[in-house]
Design an enzyme around this catalytic site. Sequence first.
Site, PDB file in Angstrom:
ATOM      1  N   GLY A   1       0.756  -1.235   0.000  1.00 57.83           N
ATOM      2  CA  GLY A   1       0.000   0.000   0.000  1.00 57.83           C
ATOM      3  C   GLY A   1       0.788   1.288   0.000  1.00 57.83           C
TER       4      GLY A   1
ATOM      5  N   CYS B   1      10.400  -4.384  -9.403  1.00 60.01           N
ATOM      6  CA  CYS B   1      11.665  -4.241  -8.670  1.00 60.01           C
ATOM      7  C   CYS B   1      12.568  -5.400  -9.086  1.00 60.01           C
ATOM      8  CB  CYS B   1      11.443  -4.196  -7.165  1.00 60.01           C
ATOM      9  SG  CYS B   1      10.462  -5.545  -6.487  1.00 60.01           S
TER      10      CYS B   1
END
Length: 485
Positions: A253, A393
């Site tokens: 989040g 990532c």
Amino acid sequence: MARTKTAATAPSGASAKTSRNGRLSNAERSAYFARREAAKVLRLVLRGDARRRAVGSIKSLVYSPSVKNKKATFALVCQTLKHLSIIKQVLDSASILNSKWKRQEELVYILTYDILFGQEISLVGDAEKFLMLHKGAIQSALARLLVRNKVKSIEDLMALYQTPDVPKPRYVRVNTLKMDVDSAVLELGKQFVVQKDDLVPDLLILPPGCDLHDHPLIVNGCVFLQGKASSMVAAALAPKPGWKVLDACSAPGNKTVHLAALMKGKGKIVACELNKERVRRLKDTIKLSGAASIFINSLNQPEDIEVLHGDFLNLDPKDPAYSEVRAILLDPSCSGSGTAAERLDHLLPSHASGHTADPTEMERLNKLSAFQKKALRHALSFPGVERVVYSTCSIHQVENEDVIKSVLPIAMSFGFQLATSFPQWNCRGLPVFEGSEHLLRTDPVEDKEGFFIALFVKGNIIDRSKNPTMPSSYNSKETCSGFEK
């Protein structure tokens, strides 16, 4: 060698006895439970590493709400992993473990670390009593290991096994829903040297090693621990106040609430997450940020961020509920290879074994890539969407440039083009197809983390004369390193 001490061990004066009334002292109780919490985390870490399916990073597992003694647990897990190769060899040489204790090997590893490298442990549990009974055999096995490796000290032995920690500045993002950047600089500046980042406006840079987990600004959600590359993702999407935005794979989040801050509390965010446990964490992050009660809809009425527990791929782009969605942030599941240092992957057994060449690992990457392509195609199919950011990532081409190249024809059929986010950033995509210069990478060597960002914009709005893509000297091979094809 100076003995490594952790917060999880009892003071030496309480190492072998309880309080006078026979009950555990506070120090003994803390040490007892911290070792067992550390063993649970270590079990998850080692099993996930062995299966190449980590349930979370070391930090995320330790700092979950279920772990009470976070500092002691984190120290024990990290130190045990650093010494794990030595610990395993010592236990194997000592030959003291029967089937019962082999089933509790993670707790045995934790306790053996404390016996050899930490402080003296107290006799407060069956595992402690068993290993302390065999303390002499364990220490003798360590002495034999020194001789076998032809070293005279523990320092020299550790040098054969340890990977140096990677120094990295501490980045924090100011949650402008609760605090302005200058106020955060002033408050954090009371304890640390603070600099403003020159690229992301609400990002601050602190010295490496700053422990901020218990800082009041972190606890109350005014500041979030978030890396620079991660903070660039929502900024690249650049949603405007009043927009309706879909965060496709939103937990935990941090990017979701960053979007909320960029939208200044005006508009609507739909946060989608498939995993039930991660939904709980997503809601906690939203609550902490203050975004749950900050949004005002078009009718000037309060409106929460909508959290959807479900699969983004099952959302119907033609559903009227999503007809007003103008931007999508897609940060799908990936290998996480670009955040190996941040996630402390260099401590894991697989790091030393060079698992990226493992056929099993390549199979996993290909499966991830297939999912990523499917998710990106789905995001581009929402008819009202004007901007889509795809980010990972990962350092692997198969999860990055290959995904973009694969979906580019369908993106163009929907009216999208690649646009350049952060044109002043030198490190761009690998030159494997025409247009890859629009893509953005962060360098895992220079930037200490490897992220990838692609921005799709709908419409014929890319004017290269007004929006230069990168310096004329741009050369992906020269400016970026540490990537894998």
